[in-house]
Motif scaffolding. Structure first.
Motif, PDB file in Angstrom:
ATOM      1  N   ARG A 115      -2.923   6.618  -0.668  1.00  0.00           N
ATOM      2  CA  ARG A 115      -2.795   5.474   0.285  1.00  0.00           C
ATOM      3  C   ARG A 115      -4.159   4.815   0.690  1.00  0.00           C
ATOM      4  N   ASN A 116      -5.120   5.595   0.636  1.00  0.00           N
ATOM      5  CA  ASN A 116      -6.376   4.978   0.846  1.00  0.00           C
ATOM      6  C   ASN A 116      -6.985   4.216  -0.563  1.00  0.00           C
ATOM      7  N   ARG A 117      -6.534   4.753  -1.572  1.00  0.00           N
ATOM      8  CA  ARG A 117      -7.200   4.223  -2.890  1.00  0.00           C
ATOM      9  C   ARG A 117      -6.299   2.831  -2.928  1.00  0.00           C
ATOM     10  N   ILE A 126      -8.896   1.297  14.925  1.00  0.00           N
ATOM     11  CA  ILE A 126      -7.886   1.841  15.789  1.00  0.00           C
ATOM     12  C   ILE A 126      -6.369   1.788  15.215  1.00  0.00           C
ATOM     13  N   THR A 127      -5.907   2.817  14.647  1.00  0.00           N
ATOM     14  CA  THR A 127      -4.518   2.723  13.967  1.00  0.00           C
ATOM     15  C   THR A 127      -3.726   3.625  14.383  1.00  0.00           C
ATOM     16  N   ASN A 128      -2.466   3.246  14.070  1.00  0.00           N
ATOM     17  CA  ASN A 128      -1.136   4.243  14.272  1.00  0.00           C
ATOM     18  C   ASN A 128      -1.202   5.036  12.944  1.00  0.00           C
ATOM     19  N   GLY A 129      -1.686   4.480  11.842  1.00  0.00           N
ATOM     20  CA  GLY A 129      -1.396   5.133  10.408  1.00  0.00           C
ATOM     21  C   GLY A 129      -2.275   6.024  10.026  1.00  0.00           C
ATOM     22  N   ALA A 130      -2.197   6.494   8.658  1.00  0.00           N
ATOM     23  CA  ALA A 130      -3.149   7.546   7.889  1.00  0.00           C
ATOM     24  C   ALA A 130      -4.049   6.990   7.414  1.00  0.00           C
ATOM     25  N   GLY A 131      -4.309   5.618   7.248  1.00  0.00           N
ATOM     26  CA  GLY A 131      -5.349   5.051   6.281  1.00  0.00           C
ATOM     27  C   GLY A 131      -6.900   5.291   7.285  1.00  0.00           C
ATOM     28  N   ASN A 132      -7.705   5.291   6.569  1.00  0.00           N
ATOM     29  CA  ASN A 132      -9.162   5.533   7.083  1.00  0.00           C
ATOM     30  C   ASN A 132     -10.163   4.833   6.089  1.00  0.00           C
ATOM     31  N   PRO A 133     -10.834   3.678   7.059  1.00  0.00           N
ATOM     32  CA  PRO A 133     -11.923   3.016   6.256  1.00  0.00           C
ATOM     33  C   PRO A 133     -12.928   3.987   5.746  1.00  0.00           C
ATOM     34  N   VAL A 156       0.728  -1.317   0.004  1.00  0.00           N
ATOM     35  CA  VAL A 156       0.117   0.012   0.102  1.00  0.00           C
ATOM     36  C   VAL A 156       0.828   1.247  -0.146  1.00  0.00           C
ATOM     37  N   VAL A 157       1.775   1.324   0.933  1.00  0.00           N
ATOM     38  CA  VAL A 157       2.698   2.467   0.976  1.00  0.00           C
ATOM     39  C   VAL A 157       3.471   2.715  -0.194  1.00  0.00           C
TER      40      VAL A 157
END
Ligand SMILES: [Mg+2]
Length: 279
Positions: free
Chosen positions: A124-126, A153-160, A57-58
């Motif tokens: 990143r989300n795509r 609950i995430t430490n990263g920047a992804g958002n469902p 993903v990254v």
């Protein structure tokens, strides 16, 4: 005829009586699924390496930005790693660190750097949608059928919420990159307590089980069990090590400290998870 009109009005009134509490319970937000049972569990997911492989993903997001803005990915990663070792980046969020790296490579143009960070998060989300593990959506469908409230609950920047195949299944997302959460990344109890608060605000009674699902024994399993959640450790075969990690020394030490934690459930796939949680 008058009888039919009266009957229709009575039916309409009954429908209103039924619908009003449902609307209040859902907070009027139609993008969230309503809870169908007060006895249903809350299930939260880590995102990176739990719902998708973070390296792929990254990498894809980095390549998209490299092409769009002529910023070679290896130069960006090199700048981020160097800044992490300097006082200015030592305790910065991932997003701030990335922004600083772009600004540096752009000769100090912070406005453009901020714009590129937004583009990177969108990319990143795509990429998250493209690389979802195949067991994710069936698992979420099972949880939706059981009436569970689902969160991230995430430490990263992804958002469902910004990932079309996932958006309808998630009631909330808490990220350590949010201004009101940072620097309380997992395994800090603060980010988990914020998740508890958001679930309560959405109607969770606090009386049902809470399961947290993640790939990391320290930041998911040990941390969630410390705040009273039941835990699922997802250990997928062939998981690639995250070569893009720019974690701070404190985070690496915290992970090391929780590396031998015991989950309530150990799985290699999310297939059948809804049924196992319910049983
Ligand atoms: Mg993870």
């Amino acid at each position: 005829m008058a009888t039919c009109v009266r009957a229709a009005l009575v039916c309409w009134g009954l429908c209103l009586l039924i619908q009003v509490p449902v609307h209040l319970f859902c907070g009027g937000n139609s993008s969230f699924r309503s809870l169908r049972s007060s006895r249903a569990a809350v299930v939260t997911f880590d995102l990176d390496d739990t719902l998708w492989p973070v390296v792929e993903v990254v990498e894809e997001a980095n390549q998209q930005i490299a092409r769009a803005y002529d910023l070679p990915a290896d130069q960006v990663m090199g700048a981020m790693r160097r800044l992490r070792r300097e006082p200015v980046g030592e305790s910065a969020s991932y997003t701030s660190l990335r922004c600083m790296a772009y600004a540096e490579l752009l000769g100090g143009d912070e406005a453009t750097a901020e714009e590129i960070v937004k583009a990177w998060v969108a990319a990143r989300n795509r990429a998250g949608a493209l690389h979802l593990y195949p067991d994710v959506v069936p698992c979420l469908e099972g949880l939706a059928s059981s009436g569970a409230m689902v969160g991230a609950i995430t430490n990263g920047a992804g958002n469902p919420s910004d990932i079309p195949p996932l958006a309808d299944f998630f009631h909330f997302c808490v990220s350590a990159e949010e201004d009101t959460i940072f620097p309380h990344r997992k395994p800090s109890p603060v980010i988990f307590e914020e998740a508890l608060a958001r679930a309560r605000a959405l109607g969770w009674s606090g009386k049902t089980e809470w399961w947290h699902v993640g790939d990391d024994l320290a930041t998911d399993v040990a941390a969630a069990s410390r705040v009273g959640m039941r835990t699922v450790h997802v250990d997928r075969p062939g998981q690639t090590e995250n070569r893009f990690s720019v974690s701070s020394k404190e985070e690496l030490a915290a992970r090391q400290a929780g590396a031998d934690s015991e989950p309530d459930l150990q799985v290699s796939t999310l297939k059948g998870l809804a049924e196992r949680i319910a049983s």
